[in-house]
Design a protein around this motif. Structure first.
Motif, mmCIF file in Angstrom:
data_model
loop_
_atom_site.group_PDB
_atom_site.id
_atom_site.type_symbol
_atom_site.label_atom_id
_atom_site.label_comp_id
_atom_site.label_asym_id
_atom_site.label_seq_id
_atom_site.Cartn_x
_atom_site.Cartn_y
_atom_site.Cartn_z
ATOM 1 N N VAL A 215 -27.761 -3.397 -24.496
ATOM 2 C CA VAL A 215 -26.458 -2.790 -23.703
ATOM 3 C C VAL A 215 -26.886 -1.262 -23.327
ATOM 4 O O VAL A 215 -26.558 -1.032 -22.319
ATOM 5 N N MET A 216 -27.765 -0.715 -24.329
ATOM 6 C CA MET A 216 -28.018 0.703 -23.908
ATOM 7 C C MET A 216 -29.053 0.719 -22.605
ATOM 8 O O MET A 216 -28.774 1.639 -21.763
ATOM 9 N N VAL A 217 -29.845 -0.219 -22.207
ATOM 10 C CA VAL A 217 -30.595 -0.122 -21.267
ATOM 11 C C VAL A 217 -29.635 -0.538 -19.951
ATOM 12 O O VAL A 217 -30.079 0.351 -18.873
ATOM 13 N N THR A 218 -28.693 -1.115 -20.153
ATOM 14 C CA THR A 218 -27.936 -1.433 -19.079
ATOM 15 C C THR A 218 -26.874 -0.455 -18.674
ATOM 16 O O THR A 218 -26.750 -0.030 -17.603
ATOM 17 N N PHE A 219 -26.550 0.513 -19.703
ATOM 18 C CA PHE A 219 -25.726 1.541 -19.515
ATOM 19 C C PHE A 219 -26.440 2.559 -18.648
ATOM 20 O O PHE A 219 -25.938 3.061 -17.866
ATOM 21 N N HIS A 220 -27.910 2.695 -19.134
ATOM 22 C CA HIS A 220 -28.674 3.593 -18.233
ATOM 23 C C HIS A 220 -28.749 3.266 -16.905
ATOM 24 O O HIS A 220 -29.264 4.090 -15.965
ATOM 25 N N GLN A 221 -28.559 2.086 -16.609
ATOM 26 C CA GLN A 221 -28.562 1.769 -15.169
ATOM 27 C C GLN A 221 -27.535 2.153 -14.369
ATOM 28 O O GLN A 221 -27.438 2.205 -13.093
ATOM 29 N N TYR A 222 -26.454 2.316 -15.145
ATOM 30 C CA TYR A 222 -25.035 2.825 -14.428
ATOM 31 C C TYR A 222 -24.856 4.142 -14.009
ATOM 32 O O TYR A 222 -24.888 5.186 -15.007
ATOM 33 N N HIS B 22 -12.832 3.777 -12.591
ATOM 34 C CA HIS B 22 -13.894 3.002 -13.233
ATOM 35 C C HIS B 22 -14.860 3.678 -14.028
ATOM 36 O O HIS B 22 -15.416 3.445 -15.094
ATOM 37 N N ASP B 23 -15.599 4.887 -13.226
ATOM 38 C CA ASP B 23 -16.579 5.436 -13.553
ATOM 39 C C ASP B 23 -16.194 6.138 -15.057
ATOM 40 O O ASP B 23 -16.980 6.361 -16.010
ATOM 41 N N LYS B 24 -14.941 6.777 -14.970
ATOM 42 C CA LYS B 24 -14.595 7.594 -16.063
ATOM 43 C C LYS B 24 -14.174 6.633 -17.468
ATOM 44 O O LYS B 24 -14.884 6.842 -18.475
ATOM 45 N N VAL B 25 -13.721 5.278 -17.157
ATOM 46 C CA VAL B 25 -13.633 4.140 -18.461
ATOM 47 C C VAL B 25 -15.081 3.786 -18.691
ATOM 48 O O VAL B 25 -15.278 3.840 -20.066
ATOM 49 N N MET B 26 -16.198 3.579 -17.947
ATOM 50 C CA MET B 26 -17.205 3.270 -18.332
ATOM 51 C C MET B 26 -18.206 4.230 -19.280
ATOM 52 O O MET B 26 -18.702 4.109 -20.171
ATOM 53 N N LEU B 27 -17.960 5.405 -18.902
ATOM 54 C CA LEU B 27 -18.381 6.741 -19.412
ATOM 55 C C LEU B 27 -17.899 6.907 -20.709
ATOM 56 O O LEU B 27 -18.409 7.113 -21.770
ATOM 57 N N ARG C 215 -19.925 6.347 -24.267
ATOM 58 C CA ARG C 215 -19.887 7.235 -25.469
ATOM 59 C C ARG C 215 -19.361 6.576 -26.867
ATOM 60 O O ARG C 215 -19.933 6.737 -27.762
ATOM 61 N N ASP C 216 -18.346 5.996 -26.918
ATOM 62 C CA ASP C 216 -17.903 5.068 -28.094
ATOM 63 C C ASP C 216 -18.945 3.826 -28.400
ATOM 64 O O ASP C 216 -18.994 3.987 -29.800
ATOM 65 N N VAL C 217 -19.472 3.370 -27.691
ATOM 66 C CA VAL C 217 -20.678 2.368 -28.107
ATOM 67 C C VAL C 217 -21.553 2.992 -28.614
ATOM 68 O O VAL C 217 -22.249 2.642 -29.838
ATOM 69 N N ILE C 218 -22.129 4.098 -28.044
ATOM 70 C CA ILE C 218 -23.400 4.999 -28.722
ATOM 71 C C ILE C 218 -22.856 5.420 -30.168
ATOM 72 O O ILE C 218 -23.842 5.398 -30.960
ATOM 73 N N HIS C 219 -21.716 6.004 -30.371
ATOM 74 C CA HIS C 219 -21.414 6.347 -31.529
ATOM 75 C C HIS C 219 -21.235 5.120 -32.761
ATOM 76 O O HIS C 219 -21.934 5.507 -33.764
ATOM 77 N N HIS C 220 -20.942 4.061 -32.322
ATOM 78 C CA HIS C 220 -20.571 2.869 -33.035
ATOM 79 C C HIS C 220 -21.925 2.506 -33.362
ATOM 80 O O HIS C 220 -22.424 2.152 -34.429
ATOM 81 N N VAL C 221 -22.848 2.452 -32.187
ATOM 82 C CA VAL C 221 -24.429 1.822 -32.509
ATOM 83 C C VAL C 221 -25.088 2.644 -33.556
ATOM 84 O O VAL C 221 -25.796 2.383 -34.476
ATOM 85 N N ALA C 222 -24.952 4.108 -33.426
ATOM 86 C CA ALA C 222 -25.463 5.036 -34.273
ATOM 87 C C ALA C 222 -25.034 4.946 -35.897
ATOM 88 O O ALA C 222 -25.891 4.614 -36.644
#
Length: 194
Positions: free
Chosen positions: A22-29, A101-106, A110-117
């Motif tokens: 998911v992080m790799v895919t996020f970085h493509q966006y 769309h961009d706002k919700v994706m960002l 942010r929330d996923v990165i926090h959850h993953v950490a």
């Protein structure tokens, strides 16, 4: 002969792999990508997150709750998944050309990165301390089997989204399509003696 339990990655390694994907895919966006690419990347991310959350909720979290009833993260993880699902619903209802769309994706990122950490610094090491390698592998095998059940109906859509979203990366497209085909092949095989 080896069993699936013996060959399977541990459940904690599988969760870490999902996080990395998911992080790799996020970085493509990025905001400057064409709307169709942003939408395809969002679809890939959303499907991956939905499958991942379902796997954790059905297999991993119940075991962790049983082992350590006092662990606070397990109790806040599912509400975080529900917030993520709300954002996924909004992303799916929004065009890739819409600034929302961009706002919700960002926000989702942010929330996923926090959850993953939280998971990777607290819950996964705790699971590896409290469970044997054999138990972690057994749960990994359960997760693999359930993942195949969840992915099977989405294989075509996942492959298409992956191909469009990673259109600049031939390797990613080949890996995505090959993974989808292998996943489908594993589901179609008849068990021995059938």
């Amino acid at each position: 002969m080896f069993s699936l339990d013996q060959l399977s990655p541990t459940i904690t390694d599988m969760i870490r792999f999902d996080h990395s994907h998911v992080m790799v895919t996020f970085h493509q966006y990025t905001k400057d990508k064409p709307a169709t690419v942003k939408k395809a990347l969002a679809d890939t991310i959303c499907s991956a997150l939905e499958i991942h959350a379902t796997l954790e909720e059905e297999i991993f979290y119940p075991v962790m709750r049983e082992i350590d009833k006092g662990e606070p993260f397990v109790h806040k993880a599912e509400p975080e998944h529900n917030d993520m699902r709300r954002m996924i619903e909004e992303l799916r209802a929004t065009s890739g050309a819409d600034p929302r769309h961009d706002k919700v994706m960002l926000e989702l990122m942010r929330d996923v990165i926090h959850h993953v950490a939280d998971e990777e610094t607290t819950l996964l090491p705790q699971a590896e301390t409290l469970m044997s390698k054999a138990r972690l592998s057994e749960l990994g095998a359960q997760m693999t089997k359930r993942r195949m059940e969840l992915v099977a109906p989405k294989v075509g859509k996942l492959a298409k989204s992956h191909a469009v979203g990673f259109s600049g990366s031939t390797t990613a497209v080949v890996v995505g399509v090959a993974s989808a085909l292998l996943a489908l092949r594993g589901l179609i095989r008849k068990p021995r003696g059938a």
